[in-house]
Design an enzyme around this catalytic site. Structure first.
Site, mmCIF file in Angstrom:
data_model
loop_
_atom_site.group_PDB
_atom_site.id
_atom_site.type_symbol
_atom_site.label_atom_id
_atom_site.label_comp_id
_atom_site.label_asym_id
_atom_site.label_seq_id
_atom_site.Cartn_x
_atom_site.Cartn_y
_atom_site.Cartn_z
ATOM 1 N N GLU B 176 0.814 -1.214 0.000
ATOM 2 C CA GLU B 176 0.000 0.000 0.000
ATOM 3 C C GLU B 176 0.847 1.264 0.000
ATOM 4 O OE1 GLU B 176 1.056 1.520 2.871
ATOM 5 O OE2 GLU B 176 1.972 -0.439 3.277
ATOM 6 N N GLU B 319 4.461 -0.265 0.587
ATOM 7 C CA GLU B 319 4.413 -0.431 -0.888
ATOM 8 C C GLU B 319 4.366 -1.908 -1.290
ATOM 9 O OE1 GLU B 319 7.821 1.367 -2.765
ATOM 10 O OE2 GLU B 319 7.427 3.338 -1.917
#
Lengths: 351, 351
Positions: B176, B319
């Protein structure tokens, strides 16, 4: 010490370089991520750059040697597997069927299998013949090797590292195969550190607690009889080491002398690395400690070296398997370091 | 719950299968290595085979989604980076300049960047547009989302997992990007576990200890005001979660429903995985916990899940970076499991 080894040791320079380190750190902190947020991947990138002496090295080209040899100390019943397994596993390596083969294929690592002292006839290609003897002698009753044999093994390892570098490798790793070699590594570790046999003798490939205590007793007896001098690593290797252990030590020295970083596998490779560092302390900066193995003595040797392992995944196979796994992390670290955009170039606001 | 999500949850079967597990273990123990000597790589191989329901699966085909969204709670000054960084980083992902891009390229992972709620105009390709809102509302003063928005985000994640599987992926991962999302993940974690805000609020991308205490106070206030029900994960996501967190939860459910294992990234992904497991406990067997992050709450959530992380490398980027690193270990585990010779086939004596 031979002339070759003397020159090799003198060629190893401490990779510490504050100006280069600032430059590498500057780049790491300019990349589009919070500073330090990739943790040990960032450490690996720094280590690799410093060892190579380059601010922006190319992606690593990887080579790994599996050094194979037999051990006279198997006569003492220290291993869960029969001695013949060393020879059988070399054939398995040659056929591509061992764990290290699968890992090297998967990771794009050039693997070389080196017979430095297996109790067998020469294997022929693809096994590299560097056989010095058909195994060591039983160090519970006599020295494992002559000093000359230990030096020969060190030189063989150093030559193999130089050859890999000449062929283009920029990241090396070493592993081993040798039934009985956790006993030799424990004895060598004790000889170099003064630790008790009971701290360094572990369960190896699978002996039980009684077997482990027997190993410790064999090591203790050998140390009392051989009296290796901790200030003489070559003498200690000859007294209670192994041909593949000496060759790995030479390989690490050979890598460092060419400014090529090397990944150390488990307990046995770490004992070899310790011998290399005792021969030339500047070697330390070129080494990456791939994992902390399930073998109990490994943690002790890592402590003695002030070394912090990367992975804690319960490996206890050897062959260089843990080093091959960690080489994947080096690839990832360098991909991040080389390829990421900077805050400036990507137009991202810094914190 | 929507009809789609209800069917999805019911489709998730516990991957436990004693007969298959015996078969996988039998193969692992027949390979030319001491039983168990590859430690957690062997666990990974078992996990993967059981999740896939296959005794000898093909090498994994890997896909990863980075779910991106903004957070109203950034109004409370909880982050070291300005809110615009979410949008800027999506552009960086799209241009291939972020850590996750480098890691996915290096590891052969198909990466998809998903805008599920960034405070921006739509990005256009290659960013996948699944925007539900321009960020959540500030959950310190009102619910982050409506229940409908949370369900939409769950469905978006599930659809993306299904699409990846339809395109051939057999190993998924989610990560994310969203400035403020460690605060949302901490609040959601507290809502689902009853832990104190102070245990789960960490330093995120880099606030200091005063900043961390402020985050904890914001979370505590929000929990007191929103009163999320731990037995209602969708309600908790709507009250104090994030659009990308709900989407990741849906993605994990979508993977499990298709019998495709998924690698969970760090603290925020683990909060999402916890929500998924609370929605359907059978999801747990499909998840691999890539690492234990430097974010203090991550360990707590892993404990709540009874989950054991693979790597302890001080990651705190998000991420999906830690998941991408761990995907390399899954590749290695499957290479070993699939390609190694057996004691019989290689003529090696068993211990």
């Amino acid at each position: 010490m031979t002339e070759y080894l003397q020159l090799l040791l003198e060629a190893i320079e401490d990779p510490a370089d504050p100006a280069l380190e600032r430059s590498v750190q500057g780049r790491l902190d300019s990349l589009t991520k919070p500073p330090g947020s990739l943790g040990r991947l960032e450490e690996i990138a720094r280590w690799y750059c410093l060892a190579r002496g380059e601010a922006l090295p190319a992606a690593p080209r990887k080579a790994l040697c599996v050094f194979c040899a037999d051990h006279g100390v198997t006569e003492e019943g220290v291993s869960a597997y029969p001695r013949e397994v060393t020879r059988q596993m070399v054939l398995n390596f040659a056929a591509g069927g061992a764990a290290i083969n699968a890992l090297c294929r998967q990771g794009g690592v050039e693997a070389t299998i080196v017979d430095v002292g297996v109790d067998s006839e020469p294997f022929g290609p693809p096994v590299r013949d560097e056989k010095i003897a058909r195994g060591t002698r039983n160090f519970a009753v006599e020295p494992a090797m002559t000093r000359g044999e230990a030096l020969q093994a060190l030189e063989a390892g150093a030559r193999l590292a130089a050859e890999a570098v000449d062929a283009g490798a920029t990241l090396l790793a070493a592993g081993e195969m040798g039934i009985g070699n956790t006993t030799a590594a424990a004895a060598l570790g004790c000889a170099l550190t003064g630790r008790a046999a009971d701290e360094l003798a572990g369960r190896g490939t699978g002996v039980d607690e009684a077997g482990r205590r027997h190993k410790a007793a064999v090591v203790e007896r050998a140390l009392a009889a051989r009296k290796p001098d901790s200030a003489d690593p070559v003498g200690a290797l000859a007294a209670v080491g192994g041909l593949e252990i000496a060759a790995m030590a030479g390989y690490f020295l050979g890598a460092a002398a060419r400014r090529v970083p090397a990944v150390v596998d488990g307990f046995i490779a770490t004992a070899a690395a310790l011998a290399a560092v005792r021969l030339r302390k500047e070697t330390l900066g070129y080494l990456l400690w791939s994992h902390e193995s399930a073998e109990q003595g490994h943690r002790v040797l890592l402590q003695e070296l002030g070394a912090k392992s990367l992975l804690q995944m319960g490996f206890r196979l050897g062959e260089g398997s843990g080093a091959a796994v960690a080489m994947g992390l080096v690839d990832q670290a360098l991909a991040v370091y080389r390829e990421m955009a900077t805050f400036d170039s990507a137009g991202v606001s810094a914190g």
